[in-house]
Motif scaffolding. Structure first.
Motif, mmCIF file in Angstrom:
data_model
loop_
_atom_site.group_PDB
_atom_site.id
_atom_site.type_symbol
_atom_site.label_atom_id
_atom_site.label_comp_id
_atom_site.label_asym_id
_atom_site.label_seq_id
_atom_site.Cartn_x
_atom_site.Cartn_y
_atom_site.Cartn_z
ATOM 1 N N ARG A 32 0.965 -1.244 0.031
ATOM 2 C CA ARG A 32 -0.177 0.107 0.086
ATOM 3 C C ARG A 32 0.848 1.296 0.022
ATOM 4 O O ARG A 32 0.705 2.084 -0.975
ATOM 5 N N GLU A 123 -3.443 2.441 -9.475
ATOM 6 C CA GLU A 123 -4.188 2.483 -8.007
ATOM 7 C C GLU A 123 -5.333 1.527 -7.963
ATOM 8 O O GLU A 123 -5.370 0.711 -7.146
ATOM 9 N N SER A 124 -6.133 1.357 -9.172
ATOM 10 C CA SER A 124 -7.114 0.492 -8.984
ATOM 11 C C SER A 124 -6.540 -0.968 -8.933
ATOM 12 O O SER A 124 -7.224 -1.905 -8.232
ATOM 13 N N ASP A 127 -5.600 -1.827 -5.645
ATOM 14 C CA ASP A 127 -6.689 -2.064 -4.693
ATOM 15 C C ASP A 127 -7.057 -3.487 -4.784
ATOM 16 O O ASP A 127 -7.418 -4.075 -3.838
ATOM 17 N N GLN A 131 -6.921 -6.488 -2.250
ATOM 18 C CA GLN A 131 -7.972 -7.187 -1.828
ATOM 19 C C GLN A 131 -7.690 -9.002 -1.834
ATOM 20 O O GLN A 131 -8.040 -9.589 -0.985
#
Lengths: 236, 236
Positions: A32, A123-124, A127, A131
């Motif tokens: 992150r 960024e996507s 993510d 997850q």
């Protein structure tokens, strides 16, 4: 399931699990932070990721030594042994994931001259990968088959996302050769994220082995799902 | 060193070693064949590498199952336990090396439209990496510390070779955007080779652990050399 009557051994197994989860937490944080360093143009954060990789490495050495000692002294069997085998594999994946996050931080330091292409796509992707990592660690922590399978299932979508980003970067590079270095950097960062996801899948597969005793690493998706749902009771 | 009096266990340990070496042999063959498919423009060879990866995967599953059984039934200690721990780690590296060789074969199938840049550099990198892999497997087979260290030492040179190739591909791409796809393919093939070498280093490090009982994975090169030469007797 009273395979280990020894209270001390039970404590050790819990400590082992907690160490894996702590290592997983550091890996999530490094990933992150490396992406945030890109988004915020914050080289300090990138340096922090690089500096702190040694903590992940230290946990690898510590956990491997702990499993060796447990194997030597406790002679675990059945599900305890599978937990220890899983730990030995998972710790390697986590260490590599830490290296890949460190790699992203190193690429970040090159982006001052060559800003990445479409940071929002990275960024996507990050993510989705995070997850996936979270699914794998949760599955390990809670012995949760459904979560392990969810992690594995996410992989196809993430691979497709990565491939489409690669194609897009290629278009940028073709259209404007001055974008080649930025395109390569963006591709490398996306690749590292995708590989972090692959390691999460490895972890999820080992978690399924840990719980069910079935090795699903090289079986097709339907067979894996059947094993997880319990429709298959015997070997693969 | 009569840690295992059991003749059967001794046979099992030898079988385990032989299986690892057989798997290593398949990985070497896949790597060499994938590069030869490029050199000879021979898509058939590339397909063969892809088709035969399942044999490497099958050995991974078989070896992991064998180590689990041995841990459960034989309760190995000391150097036998280190051999088994080493096997559990090494088998993962070998499987990934097989995937990387398969990846090279898949890239090869894209080179009909976009021939790689300077195949001779890739050939030379492949030679060096295969030498490194050979060192690692020999070190494992003969419990040879010197060979293990030789494998690790080769890595710096191979990394430098890969970086210089990357720079050269970049120049080609910058000078002629029609070369971008070829440049990316060449970079990806070189990267896979370099990563195969990284896995060889992982194996060599585990071999040192197996022989000396010291975990040198995250120590600097001088300390590792000191451990190997026996100048350090206690923990790292």
């Amino acid at each position: 399931m009273k395979e280990h009557t020894n209270k001390r051994f039970e404590d050790e197994l819990n400590e082992l699990k907690n160490k894996i989860l702590a290592m997983g937490g550091l890996v999530e944080k490094a990933t992150r932070r490396s992406i945030n360093s890109l988004v915020k143009h914050d080289a300090k954060r990138a340096h922090k990721v690089i500096e702190r990789d040694h903590a992940i490495n230290a946990l690898e050495v510590e956990i491997d030594e702990m499993t060796r000692t447990m194997l030597a002294l406790r002679q675990p069997a059945a599900s305890d042994l599978r937990l220890i085998m899983t730990t030995i594999k998972v710790v390697t994946d986590l260490e590599r994931m830490g290296d890949l996050a460190e790699g992203i931080a190193e690429y970040m330091l090159q982006t001052e001259e060559h800003p990445v292409i479409q940071i929002s796509s990275l960024e996507s992707l990050a993510d989705h990968v995070l997850q996936q990592v979270n699914d794998a660690l949760d599955a390990f922590a809670r012995r949760d088959l459904v979560e392990a399978l969810a992690c594995i299932e996410k992989d196809k979508k993430i691979d497709a996302e990565f491939k489409s980003m690669q194609r897009e970067y290629l278009t940028y590079m073709m259209e404007d050769p001055r974008q080649i270095t930025a395109g390569l950097l963006s591709t490398n960062i996306a690749r590292n994220l995708e590989r972090i996801g692959d390691h999460a899948v490895n972890i999820a597969e080992m978690v399924i082995y840990m719980i069910k005793g079935h090795d699903i690493r090289h079986v097709d998706h339907e067979t894996a799902a059947a094993i997880v749902s319990g429709r298959l009771n015997e070997g693969v």
